[in-house]
Structure formats: structure tokens, C-alpha cells
Design an enzyme around this catalytic site. Structure first.
Site, PDB file in Angstrom:
ATOM      1  N   GLU A  89     -55.154  39.068  -5.511  1.00  0.00           N
ATOM      2  CA  GLU A  89     -56.216  39.784  -4.798  1.00  0.00           C
ATOM      3  C   GLU A  89     -55.775  41.189  -4.407  1.00  0.00           C
ATOM      4  OE1 GLU A  89     -59.802  40.780  -3.028  1.00  0.00           O
ATOM      5  OE2 GLU A  89     -59.347  39.162  -4.423  1.00  0.00           O
ATOM      6  N   VAL A  93     -47.472  48.217  -1.560  1.00  0.00           N
ATOM      7  CA  VAL A  93     -46.148  48.568  -1.064  1.00  0.00           C
ATOM      8  C   VAL A  93     -46.309  49.859  -0.270  1.00  0.00           C
ATOM      9  CG1 VAL A  93     -43.798  49.239  -1.696  1.00  0.00           C
ATOM     10  CG2 VAL A  93     -44.980  47.460  -3.008  1.00  0.00           C
ATOM     11  N   GLY A  99     -40.653  52.781  -5.097  1.00  0.00           N
ATOM     12  CA  GLY A  99     -39.448  53.139  -5.834  1.00  0.00           C
ATOM     13  C   GLY A  99     -38.277  52.218  -5.555  1.00  0.00           C
ATOM     14  N   ASN A 130     -56.335  54.447 -10.080  1.00  0.00           N
ATOM     15  CA  ASN A 130     -55.029  54.144  -9.499  1.00  0.00           C
ATOM     16  C   ASN A 130     -53.908  54.521 -10.471  1.00  0.00           C
ATOM     17  OD1 ASN A 130     -52.680  52.894  -8.463  1.00  0.00           O
ATOM     18  ND2 ASN A 130     -53.875  51.278  -7.515  1.00  0.00           N
ATOM     19  N   TYR A 136     -48.239  49.145 -14.635  1.00  0.00           N
ATOM     20  CA  TYR A 136     -48.709  47.864 -15.160  1.00  0.00           C
ATOM     21  C   TYR A 136     -48.533  47.795 -16.668  1.00  0.00           C
ATOM     22  CZ  TYR A 136     -50.786  47.103 -10.531  1.00  0.00           C
ATOM     23  OH  TYR A 136     -50.975  46.941  -9.190  1.00  0.00           O
TER      24      TYR A 136
END
Length: 185
Positions: A89, A93, A99, A130, A136
Site C-alpha cells: 500500500e 523513507v 540513500g 515519482n 523500481y
């Protein structure tokens, strides 16, 4: 320059809830929708630790065991594959911890749960602008384009639900697996 401390990933605990709620609100701010985020500590505590939780969470913590990131997830099910999967969901961070590997480790933890339990998929949605899209892709995640999301909420949700009574259908009160009755779904 010192190397950043590698965060620890662990299941969320009740004492982590206020920090996770704060980070959810930080995420809403980042996604330019702070007015749409209404999550409270009480709601998240109930969802994660209530009598029949259907939401699960992991936190990335620093060397002082303070949450610096989180992943909130639940099980989904593929009727075609015949097995569960994990739907992520939210993953977040804190900017000061980016990093450090916290995001990668949170995703790796969920991937590990999938592999150990025989789940075939780890899925999530991402807002189209994003910059995490590159990250990803670097871990092998594929953007899904053939499926179109739909959402029913607000008045439209209530209107459709009202059609049950309007149609004169009966409610079947026989025992069954209904999550709001306290069954584990």
C-alpha cells in the site's frame, strides 16, 4: 566521510505507530495531497494490531531503533495463479534516510516473505511523476500498462451500496468468512 549505518528492517510494533502515522502524513505532503490524508494513530493501531488485522507493516529503523521508513501491506489473491501475493500500500523513507538502502531493504523483506510463503507477486502502485520509477526498474520491477485502475468511493460507493436494499434482496446471515465479523480473511 563515514558510511551510513545500514538500517534494520523489522515488523512494526505498537510503539512504532505514531512515527508511521507521521510518515504517512509526510508521504501525503510529498504526493501533494496532504488534505486527503486523515490517518490517525488509533486507526493504524486498530488496523495493524486489532482483533482481526488485515494490514501488516514493517519499519526500517536506525541504530537507535527509531523508525526512518515503513512499508504497509496486505495480502491479495490471484485467481489465475491460485495463490496469494503481497500488495504494498505504501512505502516511504524519510528524506534524511534516503540513500541508506532502507527502501531496497523494505522491498527485499517483502520479496523474501513472498518467496518463503510461495506467493507469486509483490505489487504496488506509484504516482506517475515519482522519481522512484528508476529505482523500481533497477530492481527488476515492471510497469504494468495493460490494466486500468478503477476506484469507487464517496457518494458513488454509497449509491451503489444502497442498491442492495433498493433491489429488495435479503441479507444472508448464515456463518461465512466475512472480515468485518472478526473472521480472519
Amino acid at each position: 566521510m563515514t558510511n551510513p549505518v545500514i538500517p534494520t528492517i523489522r515488523p512494526a510494533r505498537p510503539e512504532d505507530v505514531p512515527a508511521v502515522v507521521a510518515m504517512v502524513h509526510e508521504l501525503a505532503e510529498y504526493e501533494r495531497a496532504p488534505d486527503q490524508c486523515h490517518l490517525t494513530t488509533e486507526q493504524l493501531t486498530s488496523a495493524l494490531f486489532g482483533t482481526a488485522p488485515a494490514l501488516f507493516g514493517h519499519v526500517a529503523v536506525d541504530e537507535h531503533d527509531q523508525p526512518i521508513g515503513f512499508a504497509l501491506w496486505f495480502l491479495n489473491f490471484s485467481t489465475w495463479a491460485g495463490v496469494h501475493g503481497i500488495y504494498l500500500e505504501d512505502l516511504y523513507v524519510r528524506p534524511t534516510a534516503r540513500g541508506t538502502g532502507a527502501g531496497r531493504l523494505l522491498l527485499a523483506t517483502l520479496a523474501d516473505i513472498c518467496v518463503r510463503r510461495g506467493y507469486r507477486r509483490l505489487e504496488w502502485w506509484m504516482i506517475d511523476w515519482n522519481p522512484a520509477a528508476g529505482f523500481y526498474a533497477s530492481i527488476g520491477a515492471e510497469q504494468m500498462s495493460e490494466w486500468v485502475p478503477y476506484r469507487l468511493s464517496g457518494d458513488a460507493l454509497r449509491d451503489l451500496a444502497g442498491q442492495v436494499a433498493a433491489a429488495g434482496t435479503r441479507t444472508d446471515d448464515r456463518p461465512g468468512r466475512v472480515p468485518d465479523r472478526g473472521d480472519e480473511a
